[in-house]
Scaffold this motif. Structure first.
Motif, PDB file in Angstrom:
ATOM      1  N   LEU A   1     -63.791 -71.143  24.120  1.00 55.20           N
ATOM      2  CA  LEU A   1     -62.739 -69.830  24.432  1.00 55.20           C
ATOM      3  C   LEU A   1     -62.258 -70.935  25.611  1.00 55.20           C
ATOM      4  O   LEU A   1     -62.523 -71.568  26.160  1.00 55.20           O
ATOM      5  N   SER A   2     -61.137 -70.222  25.641  1.00 53.74           N
ATOM      6  CA  SER A   2     -60.031 -71.105  26.628  1.00 53.74           C
ATOM      7  C   SER A   2     -59.452 -70.078  27.229  1.00 53.74           C
ATOM      8  O   SER A   2     -58.944 -69.235  27.199  1.00 53.74           O
ATOM      9  N   GLY A   3     -59.117 -71.279  28.219  1.00 55.67           N
ATOM     10  CA  GLY A   3     -57.309 -70.254  28.943  1.00 55.67           C
ATOM     11  C   GLY A   3     -55.746 -71.359  29.082  1.00 55.67           C
ATOM     12  O   GLY A   3     -55.880 -72.365  28.710  1.00 55.67           O
ATOM     13  N   ALA A   4     -54.968 -70.333  28.526  1.00 55.12           N
ATOM     14  CA  ALA A   4     -53.214 -71.121  28.224  1.00 55.12           C
ATOM     15  C   ALA A   4     -53.475 -72.108  29.975  1.00 55.12           C
ATOM     16  O   ALA A   4     -52.913 -71.534  30.757  1.00 55.12           O
ATOM     17  N   GLY A   5     -52.707 -73.260  29.354  1.00 53.52           N
ATOM     18  CA  GLY A   5     -51.965 -73.695  30.126  1.00 53.52           C
ATOM     19  C   GLY A   5     -53.149 -74.861  31.915  1.00 53.52           C
ATOM     20  O   GLY A   5     -53.088 -75.895  32.040  1.00 53.52           O
ATOM     21  N   SER A   6     -55.043 -74.767  30.832  1.00 56.38           N
ATOM     22  CA  SER A   6     -56.299 -75.261  31.521  1.00 56.38           C
ATOM     23  C   SER A   6     -56.633 -76.384  31.676  1.00 56.38           C
ATOM     24  O   SER A   6     -56.694 -76.862  29.871  1.00 56.38           O
ATOM     25  N   CYS A   7     -55.860 -77.493  31.835  1.00 57.40           N
ATOM     26  CA  CYS A   7     -56.071 -79.499  32.136  1.00 57.40           C
ATOM     27  C   CYS A   7     -57.577 -79.361  30.873  1.00 57.40           C
ATOM     28  O   CYS A   7     -58.246 -79.795  29.959  1.00 57.40           O
ATOM     29  N   PRO A   8     -58.520 -77.909  31.400  1.00 54.44           N
ATOM     30  CA  PRO A   8     -60.143 -78.960  30.992  1.00 54.44           C
ATOM     31  C   PRO A   8     -60.013 -78.184  29.386  1.00 54.44           C
ATOM     32  O   PRO A   8     -60.075 -79.027  28.111  1.00 54.44           O
ATOM     33  N   CYS A   9     -59.631 -77.230  28.951  1.00 57.34           N
ATOM     34  CA  CYS A   9     -59.766 -76.282  27.853  1.00 57.34           C
ATOM     35  C   CYS A   9     -59.053 -77.446  26.718  1.00 57.34           C
ATOM     36  O   CYS A   9     -59.210 -77.139  25.794  1.00 57.34           O
ATOM     37  N   TRP A  10     -57.863 -77.920  27.699  1.00 59.71           N
ATOM     38  CA  TRP A  10     -56.546 -78.302  26.553  1.00 59.71           C
ATOM     39  C   TRP A  10     -57.365 -79.985  25.787  1.00 59.71           C
ATOM     40  O   TRP A  10     -57.516 -80.232  24.829  1.00 59.71           O
ATOM     41  N   ARG A  11     -58.927 -80.171  27.093  1.00 58.66           N
ATOM     42  CA  ARG A  11     -58.961 -81.669  26.642  1.00 58.66           C
ATOM     43  C   ARG A  11     -60.365 -81.410  25.270  1.00 58.66           C
ATOM     44  O   ARG A  11     -59.974 -82.257  24.270  1.00 58.66           O
ATOM     45  N   VAL A  12     -60.523 -80.440  24.967  1.00 57.26           N
ATOM     46  CA  VAL A  12     -61.274 -79.399  24.591  1.00 57.26           C
ATOM     47  C   VAL A  12     -61.063 -79.743  23.398  1.00 57.26           C
ATOM     48  O   VAL A  12     -61.127 -80.109  21.776  1.00 57.26           O
ATOM     49  N   MET A  13     -60.113 -78.639  23.410  1.00 61.62           N
ATOM     50  CA  MET A  13     -58.884 -78.771  22.041  1.00 61.62           C
ATOM     51  C   MET A  13     -58.166 -80.235  21.469  1.00 61.62           C
ATOM     52  O   MET A  13     -58.393 -79.865  19.982  1.00 61.62           O
TER      53      MET A  13
ATOM     54  N   ARG B   1     -70.968 -69.588  35.690  1.00 65.31           N
ATOM     55  CA  ARG B   1     -69.816 -69.410  36.021  1.00 65.31           C
ATOM     56  C   ARG B   1     -68.447 -69.241  36.166  1.00 65.31           C
ATOM     57  O   ARG B   1     -67.581 -69.055  36.945  1.00 65.31           O
ATOM     58  N   GLY B   2     -68.749 -68.525  34.764  1.00 67.41           N
ATOM     59  CA  GLY B   2     -67.560 -67.555  34.979  1.00 67.41           C
ATOM     60  C   GLY B   2     -66.124 -68.343  34.745  1.00 67.41           C
ATOM     61  O   GLY B   2     -65.033 -68.148  35.325  1.00 67.41           O
ATOM     62  N   GLN B   3     -66.120 -69.370  34.123  1.00 72.75           N
ATOM     63  CA  GLN B   3     -65.217 -70.248  33.825  1.00 72.75           C
ATOM     64  C   GLN B   3     -65.179 -70.559  32.196  1.00 72.75           C
ATOM     65  O   GLN B   3     -66.055 -70.790  31.505  1.00 72.75           O
ATOM     66  N   VAL B   4     -63.870 -70.728  32.110  1.00 77.06           N
ATOM     67  CA  VAL B   4     -63.735 -71.534  30.571  1.00 77.06           C
ATOM     68  C   VAL B   4     -63.191 -73.760  31.032  1.00 77.06           C
ATOM     69  O   VAL B   4     -62.503 -73.754  31.765  1.00 77.06           O
ATOM     70  N   PRO B   5     -63.586 -74.308  29.710  1.00 75.29           N
ATOM     71  CA  PRO B   5     -63.596 -73.807  28.311  1.00 75.29           C
ATOM     72  C   PRO B   5     -64.709 -73.709  28.154  1.00 75.29           C
ATOM     73  O   PRO B   5     -66.283 -73.974  29.409  1.00 75.29           O
ATOM     74  N   VAL B   6     -65.747 -73.071  27.367  1.00 74.75           N
ATOM     75  CA  VAL B   6     -66.733 -72.284  26.284  1.00 74.75           C
ATOM     76  C   VAL B   6     -66.953 -72.934  25.042  1.00 74.75           C
ATOM     77  O   VAL B   6     -66.108 -72.560  24.995  1.00 74.75           O
ATOM     78  N   PHE B   7     -67.399 -74.260  24.887  1.00 74.89           N
ATOM     79  CA  PHE B   7     -67.561 -74.442  23.968  1.00 74.89           C
ATOM     80  C   PHE B   7     -68.998 -74.446  23.443  1.00 74.89           C
ATOM     81  O   PHE B   7     -69.890 -74.417  24.202  1.00 74.89           O
ATOM     82  N   LYS B   8     -68.326 -73.375  21.295  1.00 74.66           N
ATOM     83  CA  LYS B   8     -70.428 -73.255  21.235  1.00 74.66           C
ATOM     84  C   LYS B   8     -70.305 -73.722  19.595  1.00 74.66           C
ATOM     85  O   LYS B   8     -69.055 -73.351  19.113  1.00 74.66           O
ATOM     86  N   TYR B   9     -70.900 -74.444  19.743  1.00 72.36           N
ATOM     87  CA  TYR B   9     -71.111 -75.241  17.847  1.00 72.36           C
ATOM     88  C   TYR B   9     -73.214 -74.798  17.617  1.00 72.36           C
ATOM     89  O   TYR B   9     -74.006 -75.336  18.186  1.00 72.36           O
ATOM     90  N   GLY B  10     -73.195 -73.640  17.052  1.00 70.57           N
ATOM     91  CA  GLY B  10     -74.112 -73.480  17.003  1.00 70.57           C
ATOM     92  C   GLY B  10     -75.234 -72.109  17.315  1.00 70.57           C
ATOM     93  O   GLY B  10     -74.251 -71.821  18.834  1.00 70.57           O
ATOM     94  N   ASP B  11     -76.282 -72.919  18.172  1.00 71.03           N
ATOM     95  CA  ASP B  11     -76.578 -72.515  19.454  1.00 71.03           C
ATOM     96  C   ASP B  11     -76.502 -73.810  20.435  1.00 71.03           C
ATOM     97  O   ASP B  11     -76.750 -72.859  22.063  1.00 71.03           O
ATOM     98  N   ILE B  12     -75.642 -74.293  20.156  1.00 69.06           N
ATOM     99  CA  ILE B  12     -75.565 -75.602  21.060  1.00 69.06           C
ATOM    100  C   ILE B  12     -74.570 -75.151  22.253  1.00 69.06           C
ATOM    101  O   ILE B  12     -72.984 -74.453  21.484  1.00 69.06           O
TER     102      ILE B  12
ATOM    103  N   SER C   1     -65.916 -79.762  30.199  1.00 70.49           N
ATOM    104  CA  SER C   1     -65.093 -79.941  29.171  1.00 70.49           C
ATOM    105  C   SER C   1     -65.421 -81.615  28.585  1.00 70.49           C
ATOM    106  O   SER C   1     -65.342 -81.694  27.652  1.00 70.49           O
ATOM    107  N   ALA C   2     -65.959 -82.293  30.107  1.00 72.59           N
ATOM    108  CA  ALA C   2     -66.106 -83.409  29.253  1.00 72.59           C
ATOM    109  C   ALA C   2     -67.116 -84.071  28.924  1.00 72.59           C
ATOM    110  O   ALA C   2     -67.519 -84.550  27.758  1.00 72.59           O
ATOM    111  N   ALA C   3     -68.033 -83.023  28.907  1.00 77.03           N
ATOM    112  CA  ALA C   3     -69.606 -83.196  28.474  1.00 77.03           C
ATOM    113  C   ALA C   3     -69.319 -82.771  26.770  1.00 77.03           C
ATOM    114  O   ALA C   3     -69.663 -83.086  25.993  1.00 77.03           O
ATOM    115  N   ALA C   4     -68.423 -81.814  26.205  1.00 75.80           N
ATOM    116  CA  ALA C   4     -68.160 -81.115  25.512  1.00 75.80           C
ATOM    117  C   ALA C   4     -67.345 -82.175  24.963  1.00 75.80           C
ATOM    118  O   ALA C   4     -67.413 -82.758  23.467  1.00 75.80           O
TER     119      ALA C   4
END
Lengths: 222, 222
Positions: free
Chosen positions: B8-20, B54-65, B70-73
């Motif tokens: 789940l990501s939001g357009a233009g967000s640096c943290p989301c872009w990192r995961v993408m 916290r109601g923030q993106v990115p949210v990355f999901k991989y199976g149950d994880i 973003s840095a953790a992902a």
């Protein structure tokens, strides 16, 4: 190895404590350690500024390598000394994911704690607002409740992401800082349990901030 | 593999872009990707809150994880898929130290950019102060000058810590965000060189935020 390492740190700073803990856990005792005084503004001294133009500690140096971001220093030390001392990044994929998640979330909790404890230091007098201060307090309460859930299943040998890991290298100083500044262990019993499980761990005892022997006041109504 | 991943990501967000970017570089295309709208407050929707209270993106999901930092992902994905796609953490000790250092510093630059670009969004009307806004602007200028030094020796194939790495996964979105909001490439020619060296990299083109096709105004006098 440790003879070519040095650390500039400030007493009671969570970021500095993280690096000290990692060095202990990796059996890298014997590094040159200099404690600087925030009160005397020594973090803005030439010695610090030469290694970190932001004038912040910790500053960790290993030969020619300088790391002045605590999370970077901890990740680097674990990766360079994988087979020495405590393994701080678990191999198991689910535990590893949890470790990174809680480690990075822990950096955010430190900030939220600082905003409440040091509001008057962080915001000049004419710019302080009760509403802003209250928002910081509410944000911290929300965050602490979230962490209370994270501590739900802690037990001897099983902490934020299983065995002691970088999640605890960030997480334990946060808990100790919060209780030092007066957070109520009755209101946060699971964090208190976590704190009590770890407070006598050798790496933690060896690096305990001297100033934490007295207690602070910034969170006394939390 | 990627079929059991979602973002789940939001357009233009640096943290989301990192995961993408990390997913692209690790050849993990084909994950389920949902773009949420900040304007419609979708980051506070049930779908996000269930995975990230916290109601923030990115949210990355991989199976149950679930990884919602973003840095953790990014660190997790690199460690789980080491031998797949681009190697994002260098083995060479000096480059690896630099990579962690710039990666974590980059998280701080994102915050400093946000404080200037989104000051009015971050601070309620009655609590805004010109002096505070100026402090944020000064802090950003100091930080950007520091980064200008970090970009000193960039060249084709050699970026923030040598070959493209997690330092650039954090660093490039910061540079793109700054120029999108009007940062002067004449005043920051080395950052501009870095930006131009990387802007056509396939992973970056594939993940370019649609809203960056128009330009913003928040840094137009920087």
């Amino acid at each position: 190895m440790a003879e070519s390492m040095s650390l500039l740190s400030g007493a009671g700073s969570c970021p500095c404590w993280r690096v000290m803990l990692t060095l202990e856990e990796k059996n890298l005792q014997g590094y040159r350690h200099k404690l600087i005084s925030f009160e005397k503004n020594e973090h803005k001294s030439q010695e610090v500024l030469e290694l970190n133009p932001r004038g912040q500690v910790p500053v960790f140096k290993y030969g020619d390598i300088v790391l002045n971001q605590s999370a970077a220093a901890c990740l680097y030390l674990e990766n360079q000394f994988k087979s020495q001392g405590t393994k701080l990044i678990p191999d198991d994929p689910a535990k590893q994911a949890m470790m990174y998640q809680r480690m990075i979330e822990g950096l955010g909790l430190t900030e939220k704690l600082n905003w409440v404890v040091h509001y008057e230091f962080l915001v000049p007098e004419g710019e302080r607002h009760e509403a802003a201060q209250q928002r910081h307090r509410d944000a911290l309460t929300t965050e602490l409740k979230l962490w209370e859930g994270y501590f739900e299943n802690v037990a001897e040998g099983s902490y934020l992401a299983g065995p002691f890991s970088l999640a605890d290298v960030v997480g334990f100083p946060n808990a100790a800082y919060a209780f030092h500044f007066g957070l109520s262990p009755e209101r946060y019993p699971k964090m208190a349990k976590y704190y009590n499980l770890l407070k006598d761990r050798p790496s933690i005892k060896a690096t305990w901030p001297p100033k934490y022997l007295e207690s602070g006041q910034g969170l006394k109504d939390f």
